[in-house]
Design a protein around this motif. Structure first.
Motif, short mmCIF file in Angstrom:
data_model
loop_
_atom_site.label_atom_id
_atom_site.label_comp_id
_atom_site.label_asym_id
_atom_site.label_seq_id
_atom_site.Cartn_x
_atom_site.Cartn_y
_atom_site.Cartn_z
N LEU A 93 0.82 -1.11 0.10
CA LEU A 93 -0.13 0.22 0.04
C LEU A 93 0.83 1.37 -0.23
O LEU A 93 0.62 2.10 -0.70
CB LEU A 93 -0.95 -0.18 1.32
CG LEU A 93 -2.22 -0.51 1.10
CD1 LEU A 93 -3.09 -0.54 2.38
CD2 LEU A 93 -3.11 0.08 -0.20
N PRO A 94 2.05 1.51 0.99
CA PRO A 94 2.47 2.89 1.08
C PRO A 94 3.37 3.15 -0.23
O PRO A 94 3.71 4.14 -0.36
CB PRO A 94 3.34 2.72 2.20
CG PRO A 94 2.69 1.53 3.11
CD PRO A 94 2.35 0.58 1.94
N ILE A 95 3.81 2.08 -1.22
CA ILE A 95 4.44 2.33 -2.26
C ILE A 95 3.91 2.02 -3.39
O ILE A 95 4.41 2.20 -4.89
CB ILE A 95 5.88 1.41 -2.32
CG1 ILE A 95 5.64 -0.09 -2.17
CG2 ILE A 95 6.66 2.17 -1.09
CD1 ILE A 95 5.36 -0.89 -3.33
N ILE A 96 2.56 1.55 -3.44
CA ILE A 96 1.81 1.29 -4.71
C ILE A 96 1.47 2.12 -5.76
O ILE A 96 1.36 1.85 -6.92
CB ILE A 96 0.45 0.37 -4.30
CG1 ILE A 96 0.10 -0.79 -5.50
CG2 ILE A 96 -0.73 1.46 -3.94
CD1 ILE A 96 0.84 -1.83 -5.61
N ASN A 97 1.55 3.38 -5.34
CA ASN A 97 1.31 4.39 -6.29
C ASN A 97 2.47 5.25 -6.98
O ASN A 97 2.45 5.93 -7.77
CB ASN A 97 0.43 5.71 -5.49
CG ASN A 97 1.15 6.21 -4.52
OD1 ASN A 97 2.17 5.55 -4.11
ND2 ASN A 97 0.73 7.26 -3.93
N MET A 98 3.52 4.48 -6.60
CA MET A 98 5.07 4.96 -6.94
C MET A 98 5.38 4.37 -8.37
O MET A 98 4.57 3.45 -8.94
CB MET A 98 6.09 4.88 -5.88
CG MET A 98 6.06 5.42 -4.68
SD MET A 98 7.04 5.01 -3.32
CE MET A 98 8.64 5.70 -3.97
N TYR A 99 6.46 4.93 -9.19
CA TYR A 99 6.61 4.55 -10.21
C TYR A 99 7.03 2.94 -10.37
O TYR A 99 7.76 2.67 -9.55
CB TYR A 99 7.78 5.40 -10.90
CG TYR A 99 8.36 4.59 -12.44
CD1 TYR A 99 7.46 5.05 -13.27
CD2 TYR A 99 9.52 4.11 -12.29
CE1 TYR A 99 7.93 4.54 -14.62
CE2 TYR A 99 10.02 3.76 -13.93
CZ TYR A 99 9.15 4.11 -14.80
OH TYR A 99 9.42 3.72 -16.07
N PHE A 100 6.38 2.11 -11.12
CA PHE A 100 6.62 0.57 -11.36
C PHE A 100 7.80 0.65 -12.41
O PHE A 100 7.70 0.72 -13.43
CB PHE A 100 5.57 0.04 -11.51
CG PHE A 100 5.84 -1.52 -11.80
CD1 PHE A 100 5.65 -2.27 -10.79
CD2 PHE A 100 6.04 -2.27 -12.94
CE1 PHE A 100 5.83 -3.84 -10.52
CE2 PHE A 100 6.35 -3.62 -12.87
CZ PHE A 100 6.04 -4.14 -11.82
#
Length: 548
Positions: free
Chosen positions: A334-341
């Motif tokens: 959750l805390p990193i799921i919106n960051m660049y993949f």
């Protein structure tokens, strides 16, 4: 098989010894690697500072006091590039795998799962050998993900114990660990969600649904208070709600990105997709950027979740555990799921999935053991073989990174020149970092590294114009002098390109020169004659002077 069950139940610490030996063997090629980029930055800060600087995180914009207490203490005990880092990180990783085995052995058993010990051992083993773990184990700055691994598992264990025994000490330990985790890494913000969901599944499993609100309040209220206090401290001391990557990054809620990345992470781990050819994996992952595909998948997931809870008592234990572990996998992201993949090359940002992969591997073990024996052991053998093969391959890239890094520094012997321009600096090899490229040309990673590796600083000016990625330790460039004010810098090989500020390089200029990039070469145009300046380039074996 009966003997294995007995060992797992009555002599489980043999598992820890086995995990330690396996990790040390798998990661032996990386024993001297990983002391690069961010580690060197922290080395500078730590050597200048003291234990008193832990309170302000050595000037870093983030409330990571417990992280720095651990990291700084290790740095003072182990030194700057001791082989003991490799030994300790291997033991830590084995410890997390062993903890996962023990925690879920108990949970599976309490959930009346017949093969609790063997399945928990299998999941922990798959986590241990997974090739995506190398960034955390080799890059020595990733100690915070080690802390997160232990924290998440112990908090799940304590939640389970409290739900069974209702002992105050379990709540106290849980909250203390959570506070330490909060002051280590923002990934810990996923913990309240994990505790809440695990509590929901537990009350369904043990038919205590009438106690859900009471249990949730006792478990979650202290965690929420800690989170609110943590946000307040960020605002008070840092002037923003979240440090590290910042609130803009962590609180950017683009549903397409969030759900798309969730499915990308899932297929990445399920099919080892990061190791596919670039075009193939991007073609698959591009489907998860489609709103139509995501609406279908998310809708299917929501309907499945509702049906699972409605018909929970009719579900086999295997299905309950798969659902539990799958959701824990997503929640841990959750805390990193919106960051660049990050999908280019290998290794970079694999650390984001380190904790989540614990739940994925346990879920995979449950799924495999639900099949008939021939399919179960065929699938397990296949995953084991692929994991070990790719881990060995990835660790080879780390070893090559170490060799190139050392060679570049040891062969840099130009202390008699006050002004030096480096036309190319290796950035990474197959994704394994070598030198940091995220800053501008006036910041020299070579100059920063020299006093730490050679114990001999260069007191002049070093300008690094461009970086490039390597596919082999002998990759380099050649330089042609087109005119007194014009140099052509060309890669000797295909498959490499120029980098700047952590991404593919683009044209830039200043008062002294202009740089124009074009595929595998770039042109340097001097606006002023740079007198008494030494131009150097790395040709794959050593530094070469440009004869102008």
């Amino acid at each position: 098989m009966d003997k294995l069950r007995t060992i797992l139940k009555k002599q489980p610490y043999w598992v820890f010894l086995l995990f330690c030996i396996l990790t040390l063997l798998l990661y032996y090629p990386t024993a001297r690697a990983g002391f690069v980029t961010d580690f060197l930055q922290w080395q500078i800060n730590y050597e200048k500072g003291s234990f008193a600087d832990i309170i302000n995180c050595f000037g870093y914009s983030g409330l990571h006091q417990f992280l720095h207490l651990v990291f700084y203490s290790l740095f003072r005990m182990l030194g700057r590039d001791s082989i003991l880092w490799y030994v300790l990180f291997s033991i830590f990783h084995a410890g997390i795998a062993f903890t996962a085995f023990r925690v879920f052995q108990q949970i599976f058993s309490d959930f009346d799962y017949k093969e609790a010990g063997i399945v928990a051992f299998t999941g922990a083993f798959l986590f241990l050998i997974n090739p995506y773990q190398t960034e955390v184990l080799v890059w020595r700055t990733c100690i915070h993900y080690i802390i997160m691994g232990f924290s998440f598992l112990w908090i799940i264990k304590l939640t389970h114990l409290w739900l069974i025994h209702q002992k105050t000490k379990h709540l106290i330990y849980l909250n203390l660990i959570f506070i330490l985790a909060l002051f280590s890494l923002e990934l810990s913000l996923a913990i309240p969600f994990i505790v809440g969901f695990y509590t929901l599944v537990w009350v369904f499993q043990f038919q205590r649904l009438d106690r859900f609100i009471v249990y949730s309040a006792k478990l979650l209220l202290p965690l929420v208070i800690s989170v609110i206090s943590w946000f307040s401290l960020n605002k008070l001391f840092l002037g923003k709600m979240v440090g590290h990557y910042g609130a803009k990054t962590h609180f950017e809620f683009d549903l397409i990105v969030i759900f798309g990345n969730a499915f990308k992470f899932l297929t990445k781990y399920l099919f080892f997709q990061r190791y596919w050819k670039h075009d193939y994996k991007m073609n698959i992952w591009s489907y998860f950027d489609s709103s139509i595909v995501l609406i279908f998948l998310v809708g299917l997931g929501i309907i499945s979740a509702i049906l699972c809870f409605v018909y929970f008592r009719k579900l086999k234990t295997e299905l309950r555990l798969v659902g539990l572990l799958l959701v824990l996998f997503f929640l841990a992201l959750l805390p990193i799921i919106n960051m660049y993949f990050y999908a280019l090359l290998y290794i970079e940002n694999d650390r984001y999935g380190y904790v989540a992969s614990i739940f994925f591997c346990l879920m995979l073990a449950v799924i495999l053991f639900s099949f008939p024996k021939i399919l179960r052991y065929t699938g397990l053998s296949l995953f084991t073989f692929v994991s070990i093969y790719l881990t060995i391959q990835t660790n080879h890239y780390w070893h090559q990174s170490y060799l190139v890094h050392e060679k570049i520094i040891q062969q840099f012997d130009f202390y008699d020149h006050d002004k030096i321009v480096l036309l190319n600096v290796p950035e990474n090899i197959k994704g394994a970092p070598i030198f940091l490229s995220i800053k501008d040309e006036y910041y020299s990673t070579i100059q920063e590294t020299l006093p730490m590796k050679r114990l001999k600083p260069h007191k002049g000016e070093i300008i690094e114009l461009a970086y490039f990625n390597l596919t082999d330790v002998n990759d380099g460039v050649n330089v042609k002098v087109k005119a007194d004010d014009h140099l052509l810098v060309d890669c000797n090989q295909w498959g490499t390109w120029f980098w700047r500020k952590g991404i593919g390089a683009s044209n830039y200029e200043n008062d002294l020169y202009k740089v124009k990039f074009d595929l595998k070469h770039y042109n340097l145009y001097l606006k002023q004659p740079l007198k008494n300046t030494l131009f150097l380039y790395w040709n794959g074996n050593d530094w070469k002077r440009v004869e102008r």
